[in-house]
Scaffold this active site. Structure first.
Site, PDB file in Angstrom:
ATOM      1  N   CYS A  18      26.933   9.538  35.499  1.00 32.03           N
ATOM      2  CA  CYS A  18      26.017   8.938  36.412  1.00 32.03           C
ATOM      3  C   CYS A  18      26.065  10.769  37.054  1.00 32.03           C
ATOM      4  O   CYS A  18      25.498   9.801  38.673  1.00 32.03           O
ATOM      5  CB  CYS A  18      27.371   7.842  37.260  1.00 32.03           C
ATOM      6  SG  CYS A  18      27.634   6.919  36.296  1.00 32.03           S
ATOM      7  N   ASP A  54      24.412  -3.280  46.129  1.00 33.64           N
ATOM      8  CA  ASP A  54      26.256  -3.951  45.443  1.00 33.64           C
ATOM      9  C   ASP A  54      25.484  -3.571  44.184  1.00 33.64           C
ATOM     10  O   ASP A  54      24.451  -3.157  43.400  1.00 33.64           O
ATOM     11  CB  ASP A  54      26.251  -4.858  46.015  1.00 33.64           C
ATOM     12  CG  ASP A  54      27.592  -5.376  45.875  1.00 33.64           C
ATOM     13  OD1 ASP A  54      28.475  -4.751  45.175  1.00 33.64           O
ATOM     14  OD2 ASP A  54      27.542  -6.369  46.176  1.00 33.64           O
ATOM     15  N   ASP A  95      30.126  -2.966  36.120  1.00 30.96           N
ATOM     16  CA  ASP A  95      29.712  -3.254  37.268  1.00 30.96           C
ATOM     17  C   ASP A  95      29.586  -5.709  37.674  1.00 30.96           C
ATOM     18  O   ASP A  95      29.928  -6.140  38.763  1.00 30.96           O
ATOM     19  CB  ASP A  95      27.883  -3.073  37.378  1.00 30.96           C
ATOM     20  CG  ASP A  95      26.552  -1.931  37.528  1.00 30.96           C
ATOM     21  OD1 ASP A  95      27.769  -1.035  38.243  1.00 30.96           O
ATOM     22  OD2 ASP A  95      26.180  -0.661  37.531  1.00 30.96           O
ATOM     23  N   GLY A 143      18.359  -4.980  22.042  1.00 29.44           N
ATOM     24  CA  GLY A 143      17.749  -4.489  22.428  1.00 29.44           C
ATOM     25  C   GLY A 143      16.657  -4.038  22.369  1.00 29.44           C
ATOM     26  O   GLY A 143      15.798  -4.304  22.373  1.00 29.44           O
ATOM     27  N   SER A 145      14.801   0.415  22.473  1.00 27.83           N
ATOM     28  CA  SER A 145      14.171   1.916  22.429  1.00 27.83           C
ATOM     29  C   SER A 145      13.201   2.476  22.719  1.00 27.83           C
ATOM     30  O   SER A 145      12.069   1.876  22.251  1.00 27.83           O
ATOM     31  CB  SER A 145      14.962   2.324  20.666  1.00 27.83           C
ATOM     32  OG  SER A 145      14.357   1.288  19.901  1.00 27.83           O
ATOM     33  N   ASP A 228      32.490  -0.187  42.463  1.00 27.90           N
ATOM     34  CA  ASP A 228      33.298   0.258  41.271  1.00 27.90           C
ATOM     35  C   ASP A 228      32.401   1.620  42.085  1.00 27.90           C
ATOM     36  O   ASP A 228      31.656   2.534  42.807  1.00 27.90           O
ATOM     37  CB  ASP A 228      32.777   0.693  40.137  1.00 27.90           C
ATOM     38  CG  ASP A 228      31.603   0.232  39.485  1.00 27.90           C
ATOM     39  OD1 ASP A 228      30.600   0.165  40.580  1.00 27.90           O
ATOM     40  OD2 ASP A 228      31.060  -0.182  38.347  1.00 27.90           O
TER      41      ASP A 228
END
Length: 335
Positions: A18, A54, A95, A143, A145, A228
């Protein structure tokens, strides 16, 4: 399990975890024109959108039911592919927990330099994400890629929550204690890991720990406000919470817990650019008194898959301060 050659994944990315987020001030200027009332643009009622930054979006879809949606991905924060996958998945699901929900289904987001790094390593990353999702009771269904010069991984996660029992960053009230559910310091330890190759298993353990139990404990304690602590550090996320809630946050620096080795890593100079930018962003809004710059850098340390910061006293977790009535121009006081 497939055995692949050892690769220092952190050396293939300009940042890590992060700490590679776009600086908060720049990000807010980019999305400034996207906030505010938009009218009815879809089914249900948008309860939490972009306005206060948020942790996730929340839409009420019916009585007692809300959908929570989020996405999170980043460059390698550790060298081990499997651990990176676990950390990224726990971070993405955080989250949902930070909103008081529980994850239901996730899809993978993968960027991979396919001509530079073996695809077997990518499989290890995905395996780590899948294992954490399974421990969270969350489906993983495919997903997307892309071929990317830098490796990146994360998840888009959809969860469910009770719309009348959300944890929001704009619901803080003066007189409420502040609780932190994980120690700080993964940022400086990850920076040391990237620079030296030293491994810190306790930092990996902290980053792969789900915030599920902390979220449930916050709801059980009657909390209605939380966020968080990730890339903007404790100070950055607390600034956003206090600003959104119209209060001033007081932090007792000596009450904040840190991982073993965090202060040594700071003293040795392992501070990310993201951490320094966090502190620069918050300084104009803070009253830091005699607090040293080193202490403030730890409080601004860019966390990856950090804990929950909860407005309320939650049994089993340390209280690090309180929310106070708003002070003009000041969102955070540190002593």
């Amino acid at each position: 399990m497939v055995t692949v050659r050892q690769v220092r994944l952190t050396q293939y990315a300009h940042g890590g975890g992060c700490a590679c987020k776009i600086p908060p001030g720049e990000l807010e200027s980019v999305v400034a024109g996207l906030t505010g009332p938009t009218g009815t643009a879809g089914p249900g009622e948008l309860l939490v959108g972009l306005d206060d930054g948020d942790d996730a979006a929340v839409v009420r879809t019916g009585p007692g039911t809300a959908v929570v949606a989020t996405a999170d991905f980043f460059t390698p924060v550790v060298d081990d592919a499997y651990d990176w996958g676990r950390i990224a998945a726990a971070n993405a699901m955080s989250d949902v927990y930070a909103m008081g929900g529980h994850p239901v289904v996730a899809v993978n987001l993968l960027g991979w330099p396919r001509e530079v790094l073996p695809m077997e390593l990518a499989a290890e990353v995905l395996r780590g994400g899948l294992d954490v999702a399974r421990s969270a009771g969350c489906h993983v269904a495919g997903g997307h890629s892309v071929d990317d010069p830098e490796p990146k991984y994360g998840m888009a996660v959809t969860g469910l929550a009770d719309p009348d029992r959300l944890l929001r960053n704009d619901a803080g009230r003066a007189g409420t204690p502040l609780t932190l559910t994980k120690p700080l310091g993964v940022g400086v330890l990850n920076s040391r890991h990237k620079a030296t190759g030293e491994v810190f298993p306790h930092a990996v353990a902290a980053m792969t720990e789900l915030n599920r139990d902390a979220s449930a404990a916050a709801l059980a304690a009657g909390a209605g406000c939380a966020t968080d602590v990730t890339g903007f550090g404790l100070l950055g996320h607390l600034h956003k919470l206090a600003r959104a809630s119209g209060v001033t946050a007081f932090v007792e620096a000596g009450a904040v817990p840190y991982l073993d080795g965090a202060r040594d890593a700071l003293a040795a100079g392992f501070v990310s650019g993201g951490t320094r930018r966090n502190l620069d962003w918050v300084r104009p809004h803070g009253d830091f008194g005699p607090t040293t710059t080193d202490e403030l850098l730890l409080l601004a340390d860019a966390q990856t898959s950090g804990g929950l910061l909860i407005a309320g006293e939650v049994p089993g977790y340390p209280v690090i301060g309180e929310l106070r009535p708003a002070t003009d121009g000041v969102t955070i006081i540190v002593r």
